[in-house]
Write a protein that holds these residues in place. Sequence first.
Motif, PDB file in Angstrom:
ATOM      1  N   SER A   1       0.980  -1.797  -0.408  1.00 31.11           N
ATOM      2  CA  SER A   1       0.006   0.475   0.354  1.00 31.11           C
ATOM      3  C   SER A   1       0.460   1.467  -0.126  1.00 31.11           C
ATOM      4  O   SER A   1       0.558   2.233   0.718  1.00 31.11           O
ATOM      5  N   THR A   2       1.914   1.130  -0.992  1.00 25.49           N
ATOM      6  CA  THR A   2       2.869   2.490  -1.275  1.00 25.49           C
ATOM      7  C   THR A   2       1.895   3.743  -1.695  1.00 25.49           C
ATOM      8  O   THR A   2       2.442   4.707  -1.190  1.00 25.49           O
ATOM      9  N   TYR A   3       1.162   3.200  -2.217  1.00 25.64           N
ATOM     10  CA  TYR A   3       0.521   4.253  -2.078  1.00 25.64           C
ATOM     11  C   TYR A   3      -0.716   5.668  -1.874  1.00 25.64           C
ATOM     12  O   TYR A   3      -0.636   6.469  -1.584  1.00 25.64           O
ATOM     13  N   LYS A   4      -0.994   4.868  -0.468  1.00 25.85           N
ATOM     14  CA  LYS A   4      -1.509   5.261   0.722  1.00 25.85           C
ATOM     15  C   LYS A   4      -0.672   6.033   1.668  1.00 25.85           C
ATOM     16  O   LYS A   4      -1.322   7.160   2.017  1.00 25.85           O
TER      17      LYS A   4
ATOM     18  N   ARG B   1       1.269   7.686  -0.031  1.00 26.50           N
ATOM     19  CA  ARG B   1       1.694   8.991  -1.150  1.00 26.50           C
ATOM     20  C   ARG B   1       0.834  10.009  -0.924  1.00 26.50           C
ATOM     21  O   ARG B   1       0.734  11.098  -0.753  1.00 26.50           O
TER      22      ARG B   1
ATOM     23  N   THR C   1      -9.365   9.565  -3.895  1.00 19.03           N
ATOM     24  CA  THR C   1      -8.383   8.752  -4.035  1.00 19.03           C
ATOM     25  C   THR C   1      -7.729   8.712  -5.979  1.00 19.03           C
ATOM     26  O   THR C   1      -6.951   9.026  -6.203  1.00 19.03           O
TER      27      THR C   1
ATOM     28  N   VAL D   1      -1.612  10.165  -7.511  1.00 22.36           N
ATOM     29  CA  VAL D   1      -0.439   9.301  -8.087  1.00 22.36           C
ATOM     30  C   VAL D   1      -2.106   7.511  -7.920  1.00 22.36           C
ATOM     31  O   VAL D   1      -1.299   6.672  -8.545  1.00 22.36           O
ATOM     32  N   SER D   2      -3.259   7.981  -8.115  1.00 25.19           N
ATOM     33  CA  SER D   2      -3.697   7.214  -8.179  1.00 25.19           C
ATOM     34  C   SER D   2      -3.240   6.504  -9.849  1.00 25.19           C
ATOM     35  O   SER D   2      -3.758   5.726 -10.639  1.00 25.19           O
TER      36      SER D   2
ATOM     37  N   LYS E   1      -0.601   6.482 -11.378  1.00 22.93           N
ATOM     38  CA  LYS E   1       0.942   5.828 -11.695  1.00 22.93           C
ATOM     39  C   LYS E   1       0.733   4.806 -10.507  1.00 22.93           C
ATOM     40  O   LYS E   1       1.568   3.675 -10.879  1.00 22.93           O
ATOM     41  N   ILE E   2      -0.432   4.125 -10.247  1.00 24.63           N
ATOM     42  CA  ILE E   2      -0.950   2.446  -9.900  1.00 24.63           C
ATOM     43  C   ILE E   2      -0.521   1.564 -10.825  1.00 24.63           C
ATOM     44  O   ILE E   2      -1.346   2.105 -11.813  1.00 24.63           O
TER      45      ILE E   2
END
Length: 248
Positions: free
Chosen positions: A29-32, A34, A200, A205-206, A208-209
């Motif tokens: 959950s690295t995106y969280k 960010r 989100t 950020v969303s 780039k997942i």
Amino acid sequence: MNQSSNNLTQVSDHYTSGAYWLEHQNSDSTYKVRLLESLLEKSQLSLSSTLKAAEIGCGQGAFLFPFANYLENQKIQCKLLGYDISSQAILLAKEKNKHSEDTLSFFIGSAENIPDGLDFIFCMDVLEHVENPWELLRSLSSKSKYLILHLPIEQSIGHMLMQSPSHSYKTFRHIHFYSWETAKILFQESPFKLLNYQFTAASNVSLKIAASPMIRLLRLIRYFAYKFNPHLATMLGGGAVLLLLENK
């Protein structure tokens, strides 16, 4: 045991039986992290140089591991605690933990086991699972000034048409389904006040997942929809929101 008790037992067993965590042991959950960085910047709120924080429902550390790495890169000394009711999840977290226990440690437990005097408590995708969300929020209110929540918004026209609640229950055992309006009512009636939030889908950020080309296209459409009118977008297609709450 009545049918209601049977259902709640099934919800708990879904995460404590072990099968779920074997399938999701590599979740990240690295995106969280960010999203959190973006929300704190938006709120003009800085992390303490000696941060003390805990996560309730930490699973196998999908959020806490990248968060600990982020704090290390920011030269922030931290004491992070992860709690989960699943012994299997905690075992996986301990096996993967490369940080010292003074920095990051994991425990089998729930809200009542979290210590007082924390700077932040993280509750990432948890409220939709618990029998009584208000009770959980009340139990956390005495332990920290700030609460960070990541909450799926699944009560939308799109989710209803696609029968997504049934899928969410079957796959994740979600038992509560929020719209943006019902989520705000939840916090209004809790011991916390809503300081700020970040949808989100409205964050770059969303985009780039990693995902398939079709999913990336759908995310791009949702991104612009949220930029144009976030409240209409959440009514039509749902999504998720990261929230910053402060103890009243």
